[in-house]
Design a protein around this motif. Structure first.
Motif, short mmCIF file in Angstrom:
data_model
loop_
_atom_site.label_atom_id
_atom_site.label_comp_id
_atom_site.label_asym_id
_atom_site.label_seq_id
_atom_site.Cartn_x
_atom_site.Cartn_y
_atom_site.Cartn_z
N GLN A 28 0.99 -1.18 0.07
CA GLN A 28 0.01 -0.14 -0.12
C GLN A 28 0.83 1.52 -0.08
O GLN A 28 0.33 2.36 -0.34
N PHE A 29 2.05 1.13 0.22
CA PHE A 29 3.07 2.30 0.35
C PHE A 29 3.83 2.51 -0.98
O PHE A 29 5.05 2.81 -1.11
N THR A 30 2.85 2.83 -1.87
CA THR A 30 3.31 2.78 -3.26
C THR A 30 4.03 4.11 -3.55
O THR A 30 4.90 4.42 -4.47
N ALA A 31 3.35 5.35 -2.80
CA ALA A 31 4.20 6.45 -2.95
C ALA A 31 5.51 6.74 -2.10
O ALA A 31 6.18 7.79 -2.39
N TYR A 32 5.76 5.77 -1.47
CA TYR A 32 6.85 6.01 -0.32
C TYR A 32 8.09 5.29 -1.13
O TYR A 32 8.29 4.03 -1.03
N THR A 33 9.01 6.08 -1.43
CA THR A 33 10.28 5.53 -2.46
C THR A 33 11.48 5.67 -1.57
O THR A 33 12.52 5.51 -2.32
N ALA A 34 11.47 6.06 -0.38
CA ALA A 34 12.71 6.46 0.42
C ALA A 34 13.63 4.99 0.54
O ALA A 34 14.88 5.09 0.58
N ASP A 35 12.92 4.00 0.60
CA ASP A 35 13.84 2.66 0.63
C ASP A 35 12.67 1.66 0.41
O ASP A 35 11.59 1.75 -0.02
N THR A 36 13.40 0.45 0.22
CA THR A 36 12.46 -0.63 0.06
C THR A 36 12.29 -1.68 0.90
O THR A 36 11.71 -2.72 0.62
N ALA A 37 12.71 -1.46 2.00
CA ALA A 37 12.43 -2.66 2.98
C ALA A 37 11.32 -2.61 3.81
O ALA A 37 10.50 -1.54 3.69
N CYS A 38 10.68 -3.53 4.02
CA CYS A 38 9.46 -3.95 4.87
C CYS A 38 9.52 -4.95 5.85
O CYS A 38 9.99 -6.04 5.46
N VAL A 39 9.92 -4.51 7.09
CA VAL A 39 10.64 -5.32 8.10
C VAL A 39 9.99 -5.33 9.51
O VAL A 39 9.29 -4.23 9.71
#
Length: 358
Positions: free
Chosen positions: A323-334
């Protein structure tokens, strides 16, 4: 109605039996010093209307200045002016507690609303904020909806706008409970500094903030609750957003020692909880337990200096990276991690965990 001239003080030694209608006018002051028969006052006594149109800030400032408990009956109290005497830390403030042992509370449907465009008022480096708690003790703020009017206070290209609903500095034994903080466009809903201690932030609701306000594209960071104060308890709060944040949107930040974060529900945030020292300050003895992080990009993150004896127990973390498609600061999901960079390299840049239980 009493008309009090500038520089004059009306002292009332006996009881006041009056409805919430205007009793006082003029530039002078009212004193209830030594009068135990008046436990609370109404801003209506100084001309507040609570109609969402008139600027009720001057009346509320006068009510708070008496040192008595202030009660807001249902209504929308528009805050459309700052007080030049309340400039602090690069911000101009609308309201400030100047007395200890005081309570500001609201009845059903009591709203304090930040005026349109107030984010840039006061001529200070970081713009305007709503309520400052400075150098006082034993306060309670409860039962109020703080509407920061984010759609009409977007951060412009002029630079940082903190625009906090509530800031606590150099104060102790402050209770903030059962409030609703709504549409805050700045950096934080509530913040406490390292010179404060024993702050209780409990059973509040935070809806929308900073990087989830539509059109607020110049705001690059947000946390609903930011705490540096030692011995602070953050408990049973709800933090959520109606729109997915487009940049970092933290739930709760812990930057002090002997802190408790328990039973909070944090939705649509990244990260849900952030823990770390700052500057030359290490932190220790934190208990982060039984919190729920739902649809977050990151759960619990550590960074900064040494973190000792931190217990992370019984938390539930549900991640939703998609859902965080506009958040491009990093690619981590932890779920639980140290600070990371865009390459997903998990490493403590400045410190480490010691004797922590996860």
């Amino acid at each position: 109605k009493f008309s009090i001239a500038s520089g004059k003080t009306l002292t009332i030694n006996g009881p006041v039996q009056a409805a919430p209608v205007q009793l006082f006018e003029g530039l002078g002051t009212v004193s209830f010093t030594g009068n135990a028969s008046i436990p609370e006052v109404y801003p209506q006594w100084w001309g507040a209307l609570g109609d969402g149109v008139q600027d009720d800030a001057p009346a509320l400032r006068k009510a708070m200045a008496t040192g008595r408990d202030v009660y807001l009956i249902g209504g929308t109290y528009l805050m459309d002016s700052v007080d030049a005497a309340f400039n602090y830390d690069g911000n101009a403030w609308v309201l400030k507690f100047t007395n200890s042992n005081q309570k500001l509370s609201g009845g059903p449907r009591a709203v304090i609303k930040f005026g349109a465009g107030m984010i840039d008022e006061g001529g200070q480096t970081y713009g305007a904020g709503l309520l400052l708690v400075s150098s006082v003790t034993d306060l309670e703020i409860s039962g109020i909806l703080f509407d920061m009017n984010g759609a009409n206070n977007l951060v412009g290209a002029v630079g940082i706008r903190n625009c906090k609903a509530l800031k606590v500095t150099s104060s102790s034994r402050i209770k903030i409970k059962d409030n609703h903080f709504y549409n805050c466009p700045g950096h934080n809903g509530i913040s406490t500094d390292q010179y404060s201690y024993q702050i209780q932030i409990e059973s509040n609701i935070f809806t929308n903030g900073g990087t989830s306000i539509p059109g607020n594209t110049n705001q690059g960071d947000w946390s609903a609750i930011y705490c540096e104060s030692d011995e602070t308890v953050v408990k049973n709060n709800i933090i959520t957003h109606n729109a997915v944040p487009f940049a970092p949107a933290g739930g709760i930040e812990f930057h002090g020692s002997r802190m408790v974060g328990q039973g909070n529900i944090i939705k649509n945030s990244s990260p849900g909880i952030y823990i770390g020292g700052f500057g030359t300050r290490d932190i220790s003895d934190l208990n982060i337990s039984d919190n729920v992080m739902q649809d977050c990009r990151a759960g619990i993150k550590f960074s900064g200096r040494m973190i000792r004896r931190c217990n992370i127990i019984g938390n539930t973390i549900h991640l939703n990276r998609d859902q965080f498609t506009a958040y491009t600061a990093d690619t981590a999901c932890v779920g639980i991690c140290s600070s990371y960079d865009a390459t997903n390299t998990y490493a403590f840049h400045y410190g480490s965990l010691i004797d922590c239980n996860i």
